[in-house]
Design a protein around this motif. Structure first.
Motif, PDB file in Angstrom:
ATOM      1  N   HIS A  21       0.874  -1.173   0.000  1.00 42.35           N
ATOM      2  CA  HIS A  21       0.000   0.000   0.000  1.00 42.35           C
ATOM      3  C   HIS A  21       0.911   1.224   0.000  1.00 42.35           C
ATOM      4  N   TYR A  54       0.608   5.140   0.256  1.00 41.83           N
ATOM      5  CA  TYR A  54      -0.374   6.174   0.588  1.00 41.83           C
ATOM      6  C   TYR A  54       0.192   7.563   0.327  1.00 41.83           C
ATOM      7  N   LEU A 113      -6.245  11.579   3.490  1.00 43.26           N
ATOM      8  CA  LEU A 113      -5.684  10.590   2.562  1.00 43.26           C
ATOM      9  C   LEU A 113      -6.068  10.986   1.147  1.00 43.26           C
ATOM     10  N   GLU A 117      -4.279   6.071  -2.720  1.00 44.04           N
ATOM     11  CA  GLU A 117      -3.615   4.812  -2.366  1.00 44.04           C
ATOM     12  C   GLU A 117      -3.269   4.073  -3.655  1.00 44.04           C
ATOM     13  N   VAL A 126     -10.064   3.006  -1.246  1.00 41.61           N
ATOM     14  CA  VAL A 126      -8.934   2.593  -0.405  1.00 41.61           C
ATOM     15  C   VAL A 126      -9.247   1.230   0.200  1.00 41.61           C
ATOM     16  N   LEU A 183      -3.734   0.900   6.603  1.00 42.39           N
ATOM     17  CA  LEU A 183      -3.797   2.354   6.760  1.00 42.39           C
ATOM     18  C   LEU A 183      -3.669   2.736   8.234  1.00 42.39           C
TER      19      LEU A 183
END
Length: 396
Positions: A45, A47, A60, A63, A376, A382
């Motif tokens: 992942h 981000y 955010l 992603e 996401v 996360l």
């Protein structure tokens, strides 16, 4: 905190090292790279965050997600190959994160049930290979950047992820959603109890505290190692070695198991066998009878797609009884579903049994089946990335 039951998590809102020498009112774009080394695959992942206000969680922005199979634990006897798979996935991070940001973008890998189930020296050899790959990379490698995550953190951090993505962590109402995560080796349940009786009637190590943005949440959370879909399938197949219509090979945890897939077992017999994997092992929280919506993902989502209950791109809302009804159909029409997966009857029956006889959900409990929220992935990754940016600490 030492007198609290269970664990305590602190998610501070202090500006971290990446916010140094920034004017208070300027937005800052930054990045985080989190590897999820699961029992059936390794996922990366990447981000992209925007920090608008140092007093709040970052926004955010994006992603980038990529996954490969099999998981790291498949390379238990060839750890260099495990390191190679991580090196390949790192190319995604290099393409996504601008070169000028590499040296301050943290690189973290957390392994879950696949490595928890390995002998410690084999797991350690794999982690050392990954550490070597990380150390050679141009990214920032924090202390303890390669580790095996304990199951409690897995559930808590998935809860943080889903409630962040659904906007519940910002809301004053403190209405949150519960999470159900079904992996290959383990399964997690985490929710915020409304009833003091739930907390009082639960074992100490099922209660965790999380301090986040000046709020304290007392969560019910547990991870059941050995009750993931693949581990449970293996346990049930031990009992189901009945007359089969043919030998199929089931690969799990770097072992190949020849199993006979029963030609006609039917839902009832299958349920009796998977019940042995669940009954007396899974604790039933007091208030699940009337609690809020739960988000269910990983194999809950995948098998609901395979069984035609939800659309792969849309996801959808299901009641527990929908799993039960479709499990009966799949088991009693094996020829129709056999091509999708010879194990679909068992998997759907196991999910039904886990929800009903395991956790004690009512048949009309609503589950939100989802793979992504706002584009996401709904996993612990996360939440674990916030761990590194926002000083998230779990105390036992």
């Amino acid at each position: 905190d030492a007198v609290c039951k269970g664990s305590t998590v602190h998610l501070s809102n202090n500006p971290a090292w990446w916010n140094l020498s920034r004017p208070a009112n300027s937005s800052r774009i930054f990045y985080g790279v989190m590897f999820d080394a699961g029992s059936t695959g390794t996922r990366i992942h990447v981000y992209t965050f925007i920090q608008k206000d140092p007093e709040e969680l970052p926004v955010l922005d994006n992603e980038m997600f990529h996954s490969i199979k099999p998981g790291l634990s498949a390379y238990a006897d060839t750890p260099e190959m495990g390191g190679y798979t991580v090196r390949q996935l790192l190319k995604v991070a290099k393409k996504t994160v601008p070169r000028l940001e590499w040296k301050r973008t943290p690189l973290v890998l957390k392994a879950t049930a696949g490595l928890r189930l390995l002998p410690s020296e084999k797991a350690q050899a794999l982690l050392e290979q990954v550490q070597d790959v990380f150390d050679e990379s141009p990214f920032f490698v924090p202390d303890d950047s390669v580790s095996i995550m304990n199951g409690t953190n897995e559930g808590i951090l998935a809860w943080v992820t889903v409630n962040f993505l659904t906007g519940h962590l910002y809301a004053e109402t403190r209405k949150t959603v519960g999470i159900l995560d079904l992996g290959g080796g383990s399964t997690q349940i985490t929710f915020l109890p409304k009833s003091k009786k739930t907390i009082g009637s639960s074992p100490d190590d099922y209660i965790a505290r999380i301090d986040m943005l000046n709020s304290t949440y007392e969560l019910y959370t547990h991870s059941y190692l050995g009750n993931g879909l693949m581990a449970a399938r293996l346990a049930a197949l031990g009992a189901l070695g009945a007359e089969g219509t043919g030998i199929t090979y089931f690969t799990y945890h770097h072992q190949h198991y020849p199993v006979s897939v029963p030609g006609y077992v039917g839902y009832k017999l299958c349920y009796q066998e998977v019940l042995k994997v669940v009954k007396g092992i899974v604790h039933q929280p007091y208030e699940l009878k009337d609690t809020s919506v739960f988000y269910a993902f990983s194999y809950y989502f995948d098998r609901a797609v395979d069984a035609g209950l939800i659309d792969r791109t849309q996801g959808g809302m299901l009641e527990v009884r929908d799993f039960k009804k479709r499990a009966k159909e799949v088991c009693n029409k094996m020829s129709k579903y056999h091509l999708i997966s010879p194990f679909l009857c068992m998997d759907m029956t196991y999910i039904t049994c886990l929800l009903k006889d395991g956790f004690g959900f009512k048949e009309n409990t609503v589950l939100q089946l989802t793979k992504k929220v706002n584009n996401v992935e709904t996993s612990w990754a996360l939440g674990a990335t916030f761990n590194h940016f926002q000083n998230l600490k779990i105390y036992r």
